[in-house]
Scaffold this active site. Structure first.
Site, PDB file in Angstrom:
ATOM      1  CD1 TRP A 256      -2.448   2.036   0.461  1.00  0.00           C
ATOM      2  CD2 TRP A 256      -1.330   2.666   2.104  1.00  0.00           C
ATOM      3  NE1 TRP A 256      -2.754   3.415   0.714  1.00  0.00           N
ATOM      4  CE2 TRP A 256      -2.099   3.571   1.809  1.00  0.00           C
ATOM      5  CE3 TRP A 256      -0.243   2.604   3.206  1.00  0.00           C
ATOM      6  CZ2 TRP A 256      -2.123   4.818   2.405  1.00  0.00           C
ATOM      7  CZ3 TRP A 256      -0.120   3.990   3.777  1.00  0.00           C
ATOM      8  CH2 TRP A 256      -1.080   5.024   3.568  1.00  0.00           C
TER       9      TRP A 256
ATOM     10  CG  ASP B 198      -5.207  -1.432   8.206  1.00  0.00           C
ATOM     11  OD1 ASP B 198      -4.845  -1.012   9.316  1.00  0.00           O
ATOM     12  OD2 ASP B 198      -5.017  -1.092   7.162  1.00  0.00           O
TER      13      ASP B 198
ATOM     14  CD  GLU C 134      -4.592  -1.363   2.115  1.00  0.00           C
ATOM     15  OE1 GLU C 134      -3.556  -1.759   2.585  1.00  0.00           O
ATOM     16  OE2 GLU C 134      -5.564  -1.047   2.954  1.00  0.00           O
TER      17      GLU C 134
ATOM     18  CE  LYS D  84      -5.988   6.210   2.529  1.00  0.00           C
ATOM     19  NZ  LYS D  84      -5.753   5.913   4.102  1.00  0.00           N
TER      20      LYS D  84
ATOM     21  CG  HIS E  94      -8.750   2.050   1.824  1.00  0.00           C
ATOM     22  ND1 HIS E  94      -7.505   1.743   1.817  1.00  0.00           N
ATOM     23  CD2 HIS E  94      -8.826   2.458   3.363  1.00  0.00           C
ATOM     24  CE1 HIS E  94      -6.754   1.581   2.861  1.00  0.00           C
ATOM     25  NE2 HIS E  94      -7.248   2.489   3.780  1.00  0.00           N
TER      26      HIS E  94
ATOM     27  CG  ASP F 129      -8.631  -0.913   4.622  1.00  0.00           C
ATOM     28  OD1 ASP F 129      -9.649  -0.451   5.212  1.00  0.00           O
ATOM     29  OD2 ASP F 129      -7.527  -0.760   5.197  1.00  0.00           O
TER      30      ASP F 129
ATOM     31  CG  ASP G  22      -7.541   2.755   9.926  1.00  0.00           C
ATOM     32  OD1 ASP G  22      -7.872   1.897   9.219  1.00  0.00           O
ATOM     33  OD2 ASP G  22      -7.100   3.993   9.442  1.00  0.00           O
TER      34      ASP G  22
ATOM     35  CG  HIS H 299      -5.821  -4.413   5.306  1.00  0.00           C
ATOM     36  ND1 HIS H 299      -4.985  -3.282   4.939  1.00  0.00           N
ATOM     37  CD2 HIS H 299      -5.215  -5.398   5.411  1.00  0.00           C
ATOM     38  CE1 HIS H 299      -3.679  -3.923   4.833  1.00  0.00           C
ATOM     39  NE2 HIS H 299      -4.011  -5.000   5.239  1.00  0.00           N
TER      40      HIS H 299
ATOM     41  CG  ASP I 102      -9.139   4.910   5.980  1.00  0.00           C
ATOM     42  OD1 ASP I 102      -9.496   3.873   6.559  1.00  0.00           O
ATOM     43  OD2 ASP I 102      -7.926   5.001   5.518  1.00  0.00           O
TER      44      ASP I 102
HETATM   45  C1  RNT Z   1      -3.641   2.812   4.977  1.00  0.00           C
HETATM   46  C2  RNT Z   1      -3.873   1.337   4.434  1.00  0.00           C
HETATM   47  C3  RNT Z   1      -2.720   0.477   4.992  1.00  0.00           C
HETATM   48  C4  RNT Z   1      -2.314   0.928   6.472  1.00  0.00           C
HETATM   49  C5  RNT Z   1      -1.115  -0.075   6.961  1.00  0.00           C
HETATM   50  C6  RNT Z   1      -0.616   0.529   8.172  1.00  0.00           C
HETATM   51  O1  RNT Z   1      -4.952   3.510   4.703  1.00  0.00           O
HETATM   52  O2  RNT Z   1      -5.007   0.990   5.187  1.00  0.00           O
HETATM   53  O3  RNT Z   1      -3.105  -0.880   4.967  1.00  0.00           O
HETATM   54  O4  RNT Z   1      -3.150   0.877   7.399  1.00  0.00           O
HETATM   55  O5  RNT Z   1      -0.317  -0.488   6.171  1.00  0.00           O
HETATM   56 ZN    ZN Z   2      -5.546  -1.358   4.809  1.00  0.00          ZN
END
Ligand code: RNT
Ligand code: ZN
Length: 418
Positions: free
Chosen positions: A187, A326, A226, A228, A262, A259, A296, A286, A294
């Site tokens: 990523w 993640d 990955e 985003k 994302h 993810d 988290d 993820h 995003d």
């Molecule tokens: C970032 C991505 C990625 C990170 C990690 C730390 O938006 O989701 O996967 O969270 O690599």
């Molecule tokens: Zn991620």
């Protein structure tokens, strides 16, 4: 003992209830063994890592909070992970970022990293029966800027190509060592705050960089890429968008990482599973929880997660899915954040495994749409919690909320002293 007997009784009743619908509860529990979670090491320390030149977290991601007890060194990360795995059923994996290498106090730049920097991780993981996955790290570095692998400046771009190639080599060595492929996630944050004059230019450069990076074939690691939606400070354009990586993955046979944070918030990530299964080799997840962006947040048992796991089970795709987590929350006990998210993910899979999907598909094939709707609605209130408790009991991990006290004890004895 009394509590155990009660749980057992509840389980037997649930088993009968599910059997009426044609669901074999014991085999659902057995199937849970196929679901290994790839724990993201970065929840232990707020994505800081142990690179001795490491600066603050950059790359359009952000951790909020300063709850005490962050893991400050490799030993603390390991002890925390051991605590987490003691509270969740099953055998799992650990996903390491390159910045978590065991650099022994030396400055090892990203284009110098080698498998030897992960030797102690491999040995520790073997001892703990964890398999390792890996991630290249293009953020939090003086050369990170806004563009890494998509940088028109060759000196910067080549630096990151070298880094990523080395990360694949490390991942390969991990895979060999553990006799199980290590999954390497790529990523990068590349993008821009304002609309670029050429969107195409940077995507062409990224495509070339990826081709170069992937030109070495490996047998013991698997690549995933990955996408985003946007990063903080890079809101107008993301080079590695979902379209970009979906196209690249489908054309070149690479695994696309989904993810769940994302995508546009009304977009269903669950709906993507069946398409990816048709056009890409496997899927890396993820699992995260976006709140408005995003962000988290700690994963919880919500409809998005249930939709996602249901799609995987309905597609009979467990052997083609890698389940990584993640998220990073530094506002609450970090071990607690881990365990809540892991257990929520496991609950969602268990609920999906308890679905009478053959009956639902039969209704659908016969145009019995009322029956299909009604049964799906009733499934929500079936006694899946009794099955969950039994699963925890069988695996020797705390049942229900019992893990809260365990984590508080660990906080008192370990993390609060940091
Ligand atoms: C970032 C991505 C990625 C990170 C990690 C730390 O938006 O989701 O996967 O969270 O690599
Ligand atoms: Zn991620």
């Amino acid at each position: 003992m009394k509590k155990e007997n009660q749980l057992k009784q509840a389980y037997e009743i649930a088993k009968e209830r599910y059997a009426e619908l044609g669901v074999d509860v014991d085999s659902a529990i057995e199937n849970m063994k196929k679901i290994s979670l790839s724990l993201h090491c970065w929840q232990t320390d707020d994505v800081v890592g142990f690179e001795n030149q490491g600066g603050p977290l950059t790359g359009g991601i952000q951790v909020t909070g300063n709850y005490p007890g962050r893991a400050r060194n490799i030993d603390e990360v390991r002890t925390d992970i051991e605590k987490v795995t003691s509270l969740i059923a099953g055998k799992h994996r650990l996903s390491l970022h390159e910045i978590y290498g065991d650099f022994q106090g030396k400055v090892v730049d990203r284009d110098e990293v080698e498998p030897k920097h992960f030797q102690s991780w491999m040995e520790w993981a073997k001892e703990k029966e964890l398999k390792l996955d890996f991630n290249s790290t293009s953020f939090s570095h003086p050369k990170s800027g806004n563009l890494t692998l998509a940088n028109p400046d060759d000196s910067i771009r080549n630096f990151w190509i070298e880094h990523t190639k080395r990360c694949r080599w490390i991942s390969e060595e991990m895979g060999k060592f553990q006799n199980d492929p290590s999954i390497m996630n790529l990523w990068i944050h590349d993008g821009s705050k304002e609309v670029p004059a050429s969107r195409l230019k940077y995507r062409q450069i990224l495509e070339q960089s990826l081709d170069e990076i992937f030109s070495t074939p490996y047998e013991h690691m698997k690549d995933c890429i990955e996408a985003k939606l946007f990063g903080i400070g890079l809101e107008s354009y993301t080079v590695g968008s979902y379209d970009f990586y979906l196209g690249y993955g489908a054309k070149k046979g690479k695994i696309v990482t989904l993810d769940t944070g994302h995508f546009h918030l009304t977009e269903s990530v669950a709906d993507k599973i069946s398409s990816l299964l048709l056009f890409t080799p496997e899927i890396m997840l993820h699992v995260s929880r976006p709140i408005r962006w995003d962000s988290d947040h700690v994963v919880i048992l919500n409809d998005d997660l249930l939709d996602l796991t249901r799609e995987i089970i309905r597609s009979n795709a467990l052997d083609r899915i890698h389940v990584g987590l993640d998220y990073f929350d530094a506002t609450i006990n970090r071990i607690g954040a881990y365990v809540v998210g892991c257990r929520a993910t496991q609950k969602a899979f268990l609920r999906a495994l308890l679905e009478p999907s053959a009956t639902l598909q039969k209704y659908e094939a016969n145009d019995q749409y009322f029956e299909r709707l009604a049964l799906q609605e009733e499934l929500k209130s079936l006694p899946w919690t009794a099955v969950w408790d039994q699963y925890c009991l069988q695996n020797g991990v705390p049942v229900g909320e019992d893990y809260i006290a365990d984590i508080k004890k660990y906080e008192k004895e370990v993390t609060s002293k940091r």
